[in-house]
Scaffold this motif. Structure first.
Motif, PDB file in Angstrom:
ATOM      1  N   TRP A  85       8.652  66.548 -12.512  1.00 48.07           N
ATOM      2  CA  TRP A  85       9.039  65.162 -12.235  1.00 48.07           C
ATOM      3  C   TRP A  85       9.418  64.959 -10.767  1.00 48.07           C
ATOM      4  O   TRP A  85       8.978  64.029 -10.123  1.00 48.07           O
ATOM      5  CB  TRP A  85      10.199  64.723 -13.124  1.00 48.07           C
ATOM      6  CG  TRP A  85       9.789  64.483 -14.547  1.00 48.07           C
ATOM      7  CD1 TRP A  85       8.576  64.765 -15.112  1.00 48.07           C
ATOM      8  CD2 TRP A  85      10.576  63.907 -15.571  1.00 48.07           C
ATOM      9  NE1 TRP A  85       8.571  64.414 -16.420  1.00 48.07           N
ATOM     10  CE2 TRP A  85       9.777  63.881 -16.746  1.00 48.07           C
ATOM     11  CE3 TRP A  85      11.887  63.417 -15.618  1.00 48.07           C
ATOM     12  CZ2 TRP A  85      10.243  63.382 -17.945  1.00 48.07           C
ATOM     13  CZ3 TRP A  85      12.354  62.921 -16.822  1.00 48.07           C
ATOM     14  CH2 TRP A  85      11.543  62.894 -17.978  1.00 48.07           C
ATOM     15  N   ALA A 113      16.344  69.576 -32.508  1.00 50.43           N
ATOM     16  CA  ALA A 113      16.233  68.726 -31.326  1.00 50.43           C
ATOM     17  C   ALA A 113      15.001  69.066 -30.491  1.00 50.43           C
ATOM     18  O   ALA A 113      14.425  68.183 -29.865  1.00 50.43           O
ATOM     19  CB  ALA A 113      17.488  68.851 -30.469  1.00 50.43           C
ATOM     20  N   GLN A 114      14.606  70.334 -30.454  1.00 45.32           N
ATOM     21  CA  GLN A 114      13.516  70.730 -29.562  1.00 45.32           C
ATOM     22  C   GLN A 114      12.299  71.260 -30.297  1.00 45.32           C
ATOM     23  O   GLN A 114      11.301  71.591 -29.665  1.00 45.32           O
ATOM     24  CB  GLN A 114      14.013  71.791 -28.568  1.00 45.32           C
ATOM     25  CG  GLN A 114      15.098  71.308 -27.646  1.00 45.32           C
ATOM     26  CD  GLN A 114      14.600  70.275 -26.660  1.00 45.32           C
ATOM     27  OE1 GLN A 114      13.453  70.293 -26.252  1.00 45.32           O
ATOM     28  NE2 GLN A 114      15.446  69.332 -26.291  1.00 45.32           N
ATOM     29  N   LYS A 117       8.688  78.047 -26.842  1.00 46.35           N
ATOM     30  CA  LYS A 117       8.436  77.257 -25.636  1.00 46.35           C
ATOM     31  C   LYS A 117       8.072  78.222 -24.534  1.00 46.35           C
ATOM     32  O   LYS A 117       8.894  79.056 -24.139  1.00 46.35           O
ATOM     33  CB  LYS A 117       9.688  76.479 -25.231  1.00 46.35           C
ATOM     34  CG  LYS A 117      10.281  75.630 -26.330  1.00 46.35           C
ATOM     35  CD  LYS A 117       9.464  74.399 -26.549  1.00 46.35           C
ATOM     36  CE  LYS A 117      10.012  73.593 -27.713  1.00 46.35           C
ATOM     37  NZ  LYS A 117       9.143  72.481 -28.067  1.00 46.35           N
ATOM     38  N   SER A 118       6.850  78.148 -24.037  1.00 40.78           N
ATOM     39  CA  SER A 118       6.497  79.070 -22.961  1.00 40.78           C
ATOM     40  C   SER A 118       6.218  78.285 -21.685  1.00 40.78           C
ATOM     41  O   SER A 118       5.665  77.184 -21.720  1.00 40.78           O
ATOM     42  CB  SER A 118       5.286  79.914 -23.345  1.00 40.78           C
ATOM     43  OG  SER A 118       4.246  79.087 -23.783  1.00 40.78           O
ATOM     44  N   GLN A 175      13.038  66.109 -24.434  1.00 41.90           N
ATOM     45  CA  GLN A 175      12.431  66.982 -25.417  1.00 41.90           C
ATOM     46  C   GLN A 175      11.228  67.662 -24.788  1.00 41.90           C
ATOM     47  O   GLN A 175      10.431  67.021 -24.108  1.00 41.90           O
ATOM     48  CB  GLN A 175      12.002  66.201 -26.652  1.00 41.90           C
ATOM     49  CG  GLN A 175      11.585  67.114 -27.782  1.00 41.90           C
ATOM     50  CD  GLN A 175      11.135  66.358 -29.002  1.00 41.90           C
ATOM     51  OE1 GLN A 175      10.711  65.218 -28.905  1.00 41.90           O
ATOM     52  NE2 GLN A 175      11.217  66.989 -30.155  1.00 41.90           N
ATOM     53  N   THR A 176      11.124  68.973 -25.045  1.00 43.86           N
ATOM     54  CA  THR A 176       9.975  69.702 -24.527  1.00 43.86           C
ATOM     55  C   THR A 176       8.868  69.629 -25.568  1.00 43.86           C
ATOM     56  O   THR A 176       9.080  69.950 -26.720  1.00 43.86           O
ATOM     57  CB  THR A 176      10.332  71.166 -24.272  1.00 43.86           C
ATOM     58  OG1 THR A 176      10.992  71.648 -25.439  1.00 43.86           O
ATOM     59  CG2 THR A 176      11.239  71.313 -23.090  1.00 43.86           C
ATOM     60  N   VAL A 177       7.716  69.173 -25.150  1.00 40.91           N
ATOM     61  CA  VAL A 177       6.587  69.019 -26.065  1.00 40.91           C
ATOM     62  C   VAL A 177       5.391  69.736 -25.466  1.00 40.91           C
ATOM     63  O   VAL A 177       5.185  69.719 -24.258  1.00 40.91           O
ATOM     64  CB  VAL A 177       6.238  67.526 -26.262  1.00 40.91           C
ATOM     65  CG1 VAL A 177       5.261  67.368 -27.397  1.00 40.91           C
ATOM     66  CG2 VAL A 177       7.482  66.720 -26.507  1.00 40.91           C
ATOM     67  N   LEU A 237       3.570  72.701 -21.300  1.00 40.51           N
ATOM     68  CA  LEU A 237       4.849  72.169 -21.752  1.00 40.51           C
ATOM     69  C   LEU A 237       5.202  70.948 -20.907  1.00 40.51           C
ATOM     70  O   LEU A 237       5.242  71.031 -19.683  1.00 40.51           O
ATOM     71  CB  LEU A 237       5.915  73.248 -21.586  1.00 40.51           C
ATOM     72  CG  LEU A 237       7.044  73.287 -22.598  1.00 40.51           C
ATOM     73  CD1 LEU A 237       6.498  73.326 -24.000  1.00 40.51           C
ATOM     74  CD2 LEU A 237       7.903  74.486 -22.330  1.00 40.51           C
ATOM     75  N   LEU A 258       7.724  67.169 -20.642  1.00 45.56           N
ATOM     76  CA  LEU A 258       8.985  66.589 -21.099  1.00 45.56           C
ATOM     77  C   LEU A 258       8.779  65.159 -21.543  1.00 45.56           C
ATOM     78  O   LEU A 258       8.033  64.401 -20.919  1.00 45.56           O
ATOM     79  CB  LEU A 258       9.992  66.585 -19.957  1.00 45.56           C
ATOM     80  CG  LEU A 258      10.706  67.881 -19.642  1.00 45.56           C
ATOM     81  CD1 LEU A 258      11.621  67.663 -18.465  1.00 45.56           C
ATOM     82  CD2 LEU A 258      11.514  68.342 -20.822  1.00 45.56           C
TER      83      LEU A 258
END
Lengths: 305, 454
Positions: A60, A122-123, A128-129, B35-37, B44, B46
């Protein structure tokens, strides 16, 4: 010899992470005498916070300097994880202080179940990599076509751990807070009588423990590049093993115990069987407790009638 | 709701609510706000969930406000209330008749369920609720011997449950022994493991004992996972023979239970049979525990919990006392394990994780260590409560079709553990009935009972 050297490097890296978590266990046990079962999950939460902070910074805000990003991630993870642990102590453990011994233990187990399931809800339950954050390595030497390497991320872990341990040592040994902590560890009532704010000191202990766990969490994320909601339990138990091995309540013991557990695990994986590496760590725990209940650097427990 | 003479300080309440909401905002900002998607390219990314974050913050703030205005004055008022010396007539009535009523209820429970739901809808209620809860009641009562009576903190209890389950599964599949021969064998093997694992940890006390037993539990699980030749590893063992009604199998064949008794075939018969089987096993556990408490060994357990040094100086062999407690507790876990394997027909290491040990221990502590009624109530609340979460489909109408209440089962389970501990640190049942008394039998406050340190 090459394999041994390479495993030594890997083991020290893993051991640094365990050592950072183990300090949290040993500090909390030292000051309020409870096994903070949720600490492993606090570590897992910190890895998630680090992951999210890293994604915000890189995708971001477009920060391209990895060193700057990692530094900010580390600070952010430490801050938010400290807040989490502060709230946990406030809600789940403080009302039970002075109550009977098993109550905080059960409360901590409940908190541990809550945290891992909260992250799952929540996640999401998937691993998660992240893409590798730091690449590159030094080749130390090559022998028989086997290159012993020290990667940059391992070097970062060593450096960050060393710097933070120095800061932490200064905090405990030289500052007012550290003195208050050591006083509470010896005798809470007496410390309160001489003007130490016991509640605040205990809160700060949880905050420091969480901050160190957050460093471990960030390093873990950077090293393995993957984290899931269930990643708190096994590192948590191993770090606790490290704390017990070093002598629970002893801060240098926790670090040395962490390094030993990391080395035992990597050496066992290299020379015996990778499937049974957890058995090796747990057996070390059982054997230490049976033959040396006070650990390597702990004070013997004297029982009075 | 504020009581007379107690005014709620509005400014303070608002400030507290604001601070709490602010802390909640910070707390949930990383994990709820973002949230990570994983996107289509498997990267990955956000996404944000600001509305949810603000809703949660507002709820927490409002909750704090409600606490200041409603709950806190009530708590203060309650603290001023005089303590009643004698229990009310209603309480002593309940205390006297609760156990016979509860046993009567669990005996007729399948009949009530079948009467209400008919044959088709009853399997779920008897299996998921009845049998599931009773397994945990039995495990809780078994662990209660170790933790509640002898005061030895055991976090690896599920290891003995696993030993029982795998003993039954392997022996029944390999040698074809029947359930009734293997039940005592599984119990014996489990208690043998109890002694084996108990022996090295005799010198340890308190949290150290808890951690070593946890390590043993994990070691047994890892060995089960990796010893693929024997146990099938992660894949587990399937096709385990099911128990029979004294030799008559529960199937649709001609020699099956339904055919022999001239009934129409229904899978419900097996479920009801299993229900009564686990009920009988659980009641056996309770009965044996009650009787043992009056024998020298049971008294030695409780003496050990109260004061180990005094125990030793009075000539009690603490080694044997601890080992018998481990062996007894492990034996009942072995029974429960072989029942579990027979009921499921399939076992895998997934069923024997640390979470199970933690659940059983929390049932014992939440119920009130040493109190058998308390353990049973805690098992009903915790296991029944999480099972009922599967049934809350009407919530989908409130929160939308993507809302899945089963996701929140363990979340609420953990939360309930924390809440019950804060509400009643010594467990739900606050009185104990000592097994030794002078002249008249009476219950005492739980605060007079030690928790043990070994």
């Amino acid at each position: 010899m090459e394999v041994f050297l390479q495993q030594l490097i890997n083991g020290i890296t893993l051991g640094s992470i365990y050592g950072l978590i183990a300090i949290g266990y040993t500090m909390v046990f030292g000051i309020i005498g409870m096994v903070n079962f949720a600490h492993g999950d606090v570590f897992m939460v910190s890895a998630f916070i680090a992951l999210i902070a890293f994604l915000i910074l890189t995708s971001w805000l477009g920060i391209t300097s990895i060193a700057l990003a990692l530094f900010i991630v580390l600070i952010v993870a430490m801050l938010f994880t400290s807040l989490v642990n502060w709230v946990i102590e406030r809600l789940a453990y403080r009302p039970l202080r002075g109550s009977f011994r098993l109550a905080p233990l059960i409360s901590a187990i409940g908190m541990s179940i809550f945290l891992s399931n909260f992250v799952q809800v929540a996640q999401g339950p998937r691993n998660k990599s992240t893409p590798p954050m730091v690449q590159g390595e030094f080749v130390i030497f090559t022998q028989n076509d086997y290159a012993v390497t020290l990667s940059f991320k391992q070097l970062i872990i060593w450096g960050v751990t060393a710097v933070l341990l120095a800061c932490f040592w200064y905090l405990v040994a030289k500052t007012r807070l550290g003195r208050a902590q050591r006083a509470c560890e010896q005798d809470q009532k007496m410390a309160a009588l001489v003007g130490v704010d016991v509640d605040r000191t205990i809160s700060m202990t949880f905050v420091i423990a969480a901050a160190l766990a957050a460093v471990a969490g960030t390093m873990y994320l950077m090293y393995y590049g993957v984290v899931s909601f269930s990643d708190g339990f096994v590192p948590g138990v191993k770090a606790f093993t490290a704390a017990v091995l070093g002598g629970i309540g002893s801060l240098p013991g926790a670090v040395i115990g962490g390094l030993l557990i990391g080395l035992i695990e990597t050496m066992w994986s290299a020379y015996f069987s990778i499937d049974y590496k957890d058995v090796a760590a747990f057996s070390v725990l059982a054997i230490t407790l049976i033959f040396l209940p006070q650990g390597l650097f702990g004070r013997p427990d004297v029982e009075k009638v | 709701m504020a009581a007379e003479g107690q005014r709620v300080d509005i400014a303070r309440a608002l400030r507290d609510a604001g601070v709490t909401a602010l802390i909640a905002f910070g707390l949930f900002l990383p994990l709820i706000g973002f949230q990570t998607v994983t996107d289509i390219r498997n990267d990955l990314i956000l996404t944000t969930r600001w509305p949810l974050l603000f809703a949660i913050t507002a709820i927490v703030g409002a909750g704090r406000l409600a606490y200041s205005f409603g709950f806190e004055p009530w708590l203060n008022q309650r603290a001023l209330r005089p303590v009643q010396a004698a229990p009310s007539a209603w309480r002593s009535f309940v205390g006297k008749w609760f156990v016979p009523f509860a046993i009567g209820f669990v005996i007729v429970y399948p009949v009530i369920v079948i009467a209400l739901n008919g044959f088709g809808g009853s399997v779920k209620w008897i299996d998921n609720f009845g049998i599931q809860i009773l397994i945990y009641v039995m495990l809780g009562w078994g662990l209660n011997i170790v933790v509640g009576l002898a005061g030895l903190l055991d976090l690896g209890y599920v290891a003995f449950y696993a030993v029982g389950a795998y003993s039954y599964a392997l022996l029944a599949k390999t040698f074809g022994f029947s359930f009734w021969i293997l039940l005592p064998m599984a119990g014996t093997l489990a208690s043998f493991w109890g002694i084996l694992l108990g022996f090295p940890v005799l010198r340890l006390r308190g949290d150290y004992l808890a951690i070593v037993t946890l390590a043993f539990g994990e070691i047994i699980r890892i060995v089960i996972i990796n010893w693929v030749d024997l146990t099938g590893g992660y894949a587990g063992i399937s096709g385990i023979p099911r128990p029979t009604f004294f030799g008559i199998p529960f199937n649709a064949n001609e020699d099956g239970f339904a055919a022999v008794f001239g009934l129409e075939f229904s899978p419900l018969y097996r479920t009801v049979f299993l229900y009564y089987l686990i009920l009988a096993l659980a009641l056996l556990t309770a009965f044996v525990t009650v009787r043992l408490r009056r024998l020298p060994v049971g008294r030695a357990w409780e003496a050990l919990r109260e004061d180990e040094i005094a125990c030793r100086s009075l000539g009690i062999n603490t080694t044997n006392t601890k080992l018998t407690a481990f062996a007894m507790g492990a034996m009942f876990a072995g029974f429960a394990g072989s029942f579990f394997a027979a009921r499921q027909g399939f076992i895998s290491p997934e069923s024997f994780t640390f979470l199970e040990s933690a659940t059983i221990l929390s049932i014992v502590v939440l119920g009130g260590m040493g109190s058998q009624i308390g353990v049973a109530i805690a098992a009903i609340v915790m296991i029944g409560g999480t099972e009922i979460m599967r049934e809350l489909d009407f919530l989908k109408q409130i929160f939308g079709p993507t809302f899945d209440p089963t996701q929140y089962r363990m979340l609420l389970f953990g939360f309930a553990m924390v809440l019950i501990m804060i509400w009643r640190p010594r467990g739900l049942i606050a009185t104990r009935a000592p097994s030794v008394f002078l002249k008249e039998r009476k219950s005492i406050s739980v605060d007079l009972v030690k928790e043990g340190h070994g």
